[in-house]
Design a protein around this motif. Structure first.
Motif, PDB file in Angstrom:
ATOM      1  N   ILE A  60      -0.599   9.112  -5.624  1.00 30.02           N
ATOM      2  CA  ILE A  60      -1.388   7.876  -5.737  1.00 30.02           C
ATOM      3  C   ILE A  60      -2.314   7.945  -6.942  1.00 30.02           C
ATOM      4  CG2 ILE A  60      -3.172   6.457  -4.639  1.00 30.02           C
ATOM      5  CD1 ILE A  60      -1.967   7.209  -1.940  1.00 30.02           C
TER       6      ILE A  60
ATOM      7  N   VAL B 206       3.172   4.109  -0.947  1.00 36.90           N
ATOM      8  CA  VAL B 206       3.718   4.647  -2.193  1.00 36.90           C
ATOM      9  C   VAL B 206       5.239   4.760  -2.122  1.00 36.90           C
ATOM     10  CG1 VAL B 206       3.732   6.628  -3.764  1.00 36.90           C
ATOM     11  CG2 VAL B 206       1.598   5.911  -2.693  1.00 36.90           C
TER      12      VAL B 206
ATOM     13  N   ASP C 197       0.814  -1.215   0.000  1.00 37.27           N
ATOM     14  CA  ASP C 197       0.000   0.000   0.000  1.00 37.27           C
ATOM     15  C   ASP C 197       0.848   1.265   0.000  1.00 37.27           C
ATOM     16  OD1 ASP C 197      -2.296  -1.529   0.075  1.00 37.27           O
ATOM     17  OD2 ASP C 197      -2.472  -1.473   2.263  1.00 37.27           O
TER      18      ASP C 197
ATOM     19  N   LYS D  61       0.462  11.831   4.429  1.00 36.00           N
ATOM     20  CA  LYS D  61      -0.543  11.109   3.642  1.00 36.00           C
ATOM     21  C   LYS D  61      -1.266  12.039   2.687  1.00 36.00           C
ATOM     22  CE  LYS D  61      -1.487   7.301   6.839  1.00 36.00           C
ATOM     23  NZ  LYS D  61      -2.516   6.605   7.647  1.00 36.00           N
TER      24      LYS D  61
END
Length: 367
Positions: free
Chosen positions: A297, A232, A230, A290
């Motif tokens: 993403i 990146v 998950d 994030k």
């Protein structure tokens, strides 16, 4: 002792590797008997006679053997050896099971006999030498187990820092008795129960900047990296290392069965992620939050090519759901696709890079 036992975590080693007892060896016989006396709850599974019969049959595909002929052929294989002393007894400490099976070469011969000629003997020999690295144990578990069933590698290294939670059981094949256990331990055990002769190395801390060199190179360089993680930043890091070492990378996203193949082995200057995020490096992204990573993403995934339901789901993260959804059907499909692609890369039958889609809703739909 298991001659194939290697793992960077000594505690995990005791939890994922079975023990082998060959009763023709006096030391093994002594240890085997001591084990049975020590633990009266051990369950014994002995189907060696049926395995011997099946081995005779696959070696004589052009003959219809009568019961008497089959018994004679089995006796010829045994050559005076007691059936209890033939082959190997495999003890699985996590389940307290002992299983009597053919020893390695005959076991492999019989277990892969239904692969012929989808996989040729020459290809089987090539595959048995390959080293596979899988990062992330959702789709990655499906990939690892499928490749183990097909026996399309000699060694597999699996990495994930996470443990099994109840919400994982919508897509990860395991039982509720494994809640709280490491995902890599669960996967390694399943592989060992399918084929105890396959070499499995676990990285229960996941992949980090500190251990990625070990993951890629220890005891021989990987032949492929399968990225199903998950994070990146780890996706970027593993590709930078793959390009450095000339290793192909495969990634399957469980949405529209999106498949990325990056042949850094054939294209050493190939841009990461097909050049979708120019200038992206591990050093650039590793300290980002994030929120700061989210645009990367979307660029890597290709927001415009996501399914409508995935687009909607991404907009619901932090509102009505905690993370993006995955379905078991998509994860299992991804495992099969990835195993097929790996096998063809290993045998020289696939040399392409690119992004591909196997969208079942588009391929099979009402007119």
């Amino acid at each position: 002792m298991n001659k194939h036992s290697t793992t960077p975590d000594k505690i995990a080693e005791a939890c994922i590797h079975p023990s082998f007892f060959r009763l023709s060896n006096p030391d093994d016989r002594l240890l085997f008997n001591e084990l049975l006396q020590k633990d009266p709850h051990i369950r014994i599974f002995d189907e060696i006679k049926s395995q011997l019969s099946e081995l005779v049959k696959i070696r004589n595909p052009d003959k219809k053997l009568s019961g008497h002929q089959l018994s004679e052929a089995v006796a010829g294989l045994l050559n005076g050896t007691d059936t209890k002393d033939y082959g190997v007894w495999v003890y699985y400490p996590w389940s307290a099971n002992i299983v009597h099976i053919l020893d390695e070469q005959e076991f492999i011969e019989l277990r892969t006999s239904r692969n012929l000629f989808k996989i040729t003997p020459e290809e089987e020999a090539i595959l048995s030498q390959k080293r596979v690295g899988v990062i992330g144990m959702s789709v990655g578990q499906s990939v690892a187990v499928t490749m183990a069933i097909e026996r399309s590698f000699g060694e597999i290294r699996i990495a994930d820092f996470d443990t099994i939670e109840l919400s994982n059981l919508n897509r990860i094949r395991t039982g509720i008795h494994n809640l709280g256990l490491s995902k890599v331990v669960i996967t390694a055990r399943e592989i060992a129960e399918i084929d105890p002769f396959l070499k499995v190395t676990v990285f229960p801390e996941g992949i980090t900047e500190d251990n990625i060199e070990q993951f890629i190179t220890n005891n021989g360089k990987l032949d492929i990296i399968i990225d199903e993680c998950d994070g990146v930043e780890i996706k970027v890091l593993c590709r930078e290392k793959a390009r450095q070492y000339g290793i192909p990378v495969l990634m399957e996203a469980s949405d529209r069965a999106t498949i990325d193949i990056e042949r850094f082995d054939l294209e050493p200057d190939r841009p990461l992620f097909h050049g979708k995020v120019p200038g992206l490096t591990y050093d650039l992204i590793k300290e980002k939050t994030k929120e700061e990573i989210l645009p990367y993403i979307f660029s890597i995934a290709g927001y415009e090519t996501l399914s409508d339901r995935m687009k909607y789901s991404l907009n619901q993260i932090g509102k009505t759901i905690t993370t993006w959804p995955q379905l078991a059907s998509a994860v299992v499909l991804g495992g099969g696709i990835s195993a097929d692609i790996c096998r063809r890369i290993f045998t020289g039958n696939l040399k392409i890079s690119g992004r591909f889609f196997i969208d079942l809703e588009d391929l099979i739909r009402d007119k």
